[in-house]
Design a protein around this motif. Structure first.
Motif, PDB file in Angstrom:
ATOM      1  N   VAL A  60      23.941 -66.121  57.872  1.00 60.12           N
ATOM      2  CA  VAL A  60      24.896 -66.205  58.990  1.00 60.12           C
ATOM      3  C   VAL A  60      24.147 -66.486  60.293  1.00 60.12           C
ATOM      4  CG1 VAL A  60      26.519 -64.863  60.399  1.00 60.12           C
ATOM      5  CG2 VAL A  60      26.696 -64.804  57.906  1.00 60.12           C
ATOM      6  N   THR A  61      23.036 -65.762  60.521  1.00 60.88           N
ATOM      7  CA  THR A  61      22.246 -65.945  61.741  1.00 60.88           C
ATOM      8  C   THR A  61      21.734 -67.382  61.850  1.00 60.88           C
ATOM      9  OG1 THR A  61      21.558 -63.639  61.620  1.00 60.88           O
ATOM     10  CG2 THR A  61      20.259 -65.063  63.047  1.00 60.88           C
ATOM     11  N   LEU A  62      21.172 -67.895  60.748  1.00 60.47           N
ATOM     12  CA  LEU A  62      20.656 -69.265  60.749  1.00 60.47           C
ATOM     13  C   LEU A  62      21.776 -70.282  60.985  1.00 60.47           C
ATOM     14  CD1 LEU A  62      18.201 -68.980  57.730  1.00 60.47           C
ATOM     15  CD2 LEU A  62      17.546 -69.435  60.098  1.00 60.47           C
ATOM     16  N   ALA A  63      22.916 -70.072  60.338  1.00 59.74           N
ATOM     17  CA  ALA A  63      24.037 -71.003  60.467  1.00 59.74           C
ATOM     18  C   ALA A  63      24.584 -71.009  61.896  1.00 59.74           C
ATOM     19  CB  ALA A  63      25.132 -70.661  59.477  1.00 59.74           C
ATOM     20  N   LEU A  64      24.648 -69.825  62.512  1.00 59.67           N
ATOM     21  CA  LEU A  64      25.100 -69.741  63.906  1.00 59.67           C
ATOM     22  C   LEU A  64      24.125 -70.478  64.810  1.00 59.67           C
ATOM     23  CD1 LEU A  64      26.247 -66.007  64.142  1.00 59.67           C
ATOM     24  CD2 LEU A  64      27.679 -68.001  64.596  1.00 59.67           C
ATOM     25  N   ARG A  65      22.819 -70.216  64.609  1.00 60.01           N
ATOM     26  CA  ARG A  65      21.785 -70.825  65.437  1.00 60.01           C
ATOM     27  C   ARG A  65      21.809 -72.351  65.323  1.00 60.01           C
ATOM     28  NH1 ARG A  65      16.572 -68.216  63.850  1.00 60.01           N
ATOM     29  NH2 ARG A  65      17.575 -66.347  64.586  1.00 60.01           N
ATOM     30  N   ARG A  66      22.118 -72.849  64.129  1.00 59.22           N
ATOM     31  CA  ARG A  66      22.140 -74.304  63.907  1.00 59.22           C
ATOM     32  C   ARG A  66      23.500 -74.925  64.216  1.00 59.22           C
ATOM     33  NH1 ARG A  66      18.992 -74.407  58.089  1.00 59.22           N
ATOM     34  NH2 ARG A  66      17.180 -73.211  58.775  1.00 59.22           N
ATOM     35  N   GLY A  67      24.449 -74.103  64.629  1.00 61.30           N
ATOM     36  CA  GLY A  67      25.768 -74.621  64.980  1.00 61.30           C
ATOM     37  C   GLY A  67      26.616 -75.010  63.783  1.00 61.30           C
ATOM     38  N   ILE A  68      26.273 -74.484  62.606  1.00 60.50           N
ATOM     39  CA  ILE A  68      27.044 -74.798  61.395  1.00 60.50           C
ATOM     40  C   ILE A  68      28.353 -74.013  61.399  1.00 60.50           C
ATOM     41  CG2 ILE A  68      27.057 -74.657  58.861  1.00 60.50           C
ATOM     42  CD1 ILE A  68      23.929 -74.878  59.046  1.00 60.50           C
ATOM     43  N   ILE A  69      28.290 -72.763  61.886  1.00 59.11           N
ATOM     44  CA  ILE A  69      29.489 -71.942  62.009  1.00 59.11           C
ATOM     45  C   ILE A  69      29.555 -71.369  63.422  1.00 59.11           C
ATOM     46  CG2 ILE A  69      29.565 -71.279  59.558  1.00 59.11           C
ATOM     47  CD1 ILE A  69      28.369 -68.551  60.361  1.00 59.11           C
ATOM     48  N   ASP A  70      30.741 -70.984  63.847  1.00 61.04           N
ATOM     49  CA  ASP A  70      30.889 -70.201  65.070  1.00 61.04           C
ATOM     50  C   ASP A  70      32.143 -69.358  64.948  1.00 61.04           C
ATOM     51  OD1 ASP A  70      33.183 -71.687  66.027  1.00 61.04           O
ATOM     52  OD2 ASP A  70      31.804 -73.256  66.641  1.00 61.04           O
ATOM     53  N   PHE A  71      32.218 -68.320  65.733  1.00 60.90           N
ATOM     54  CA  PHE A  71      33.359 -67.403  65.630  1.00 60.90           C
ATOM     55  C   PHE A  71      34.222 -67.484  66.871  1.00 60.90           C
ATOM     56  CE2 PHE A  71      29.915 -65.140  63.234  1.00 60.90           C
ATOM     57  CZ  PHE A  71      30.389 -65.481  61.993  1.00 60.90           C
TER      58      PHE A  71
END
Length: 71
Positions: A60-71
């Motif tokens: 989740v942390t990596l995906a957020l950092r890479r802009g793959i997911i956001d909330f």
């Protein structure tokens, strides 16, 4: 050399990871997506491989950092 981390997440994987990031259990994710818990776990294994993550928190942390997911 090809790294799995270079591979984009599928639309389903992004949904699974977003729900996981919201703190939902695999069982809840399975119910919400109308798929089996085994399928959720398979998606997560694929996500870990693609992001080179060891667990869901890191994924989740990596995906957020890479802009793959956001909330």
């Amino acid at each position: 050399a090809f790294h799995a981390a270079d591979e984009a997440l599928s639309e389903r994987e992004v949904i699974v990871l977003t729900l996981a990031g919201q703190g939902k259990a695999y069982k809840e994710i399975a119910w919400q997506m109308k798929i089996s818990e085994a399928t959720v776990k398979a998606h997560m294994r694929s996500i870990f491989a693609k992001l080179d993550a060891n667990d869901r928190t890191q994924a989740v942390t990596l995906a957020l950092r890479r802009g793959i997911i956001d909330f």
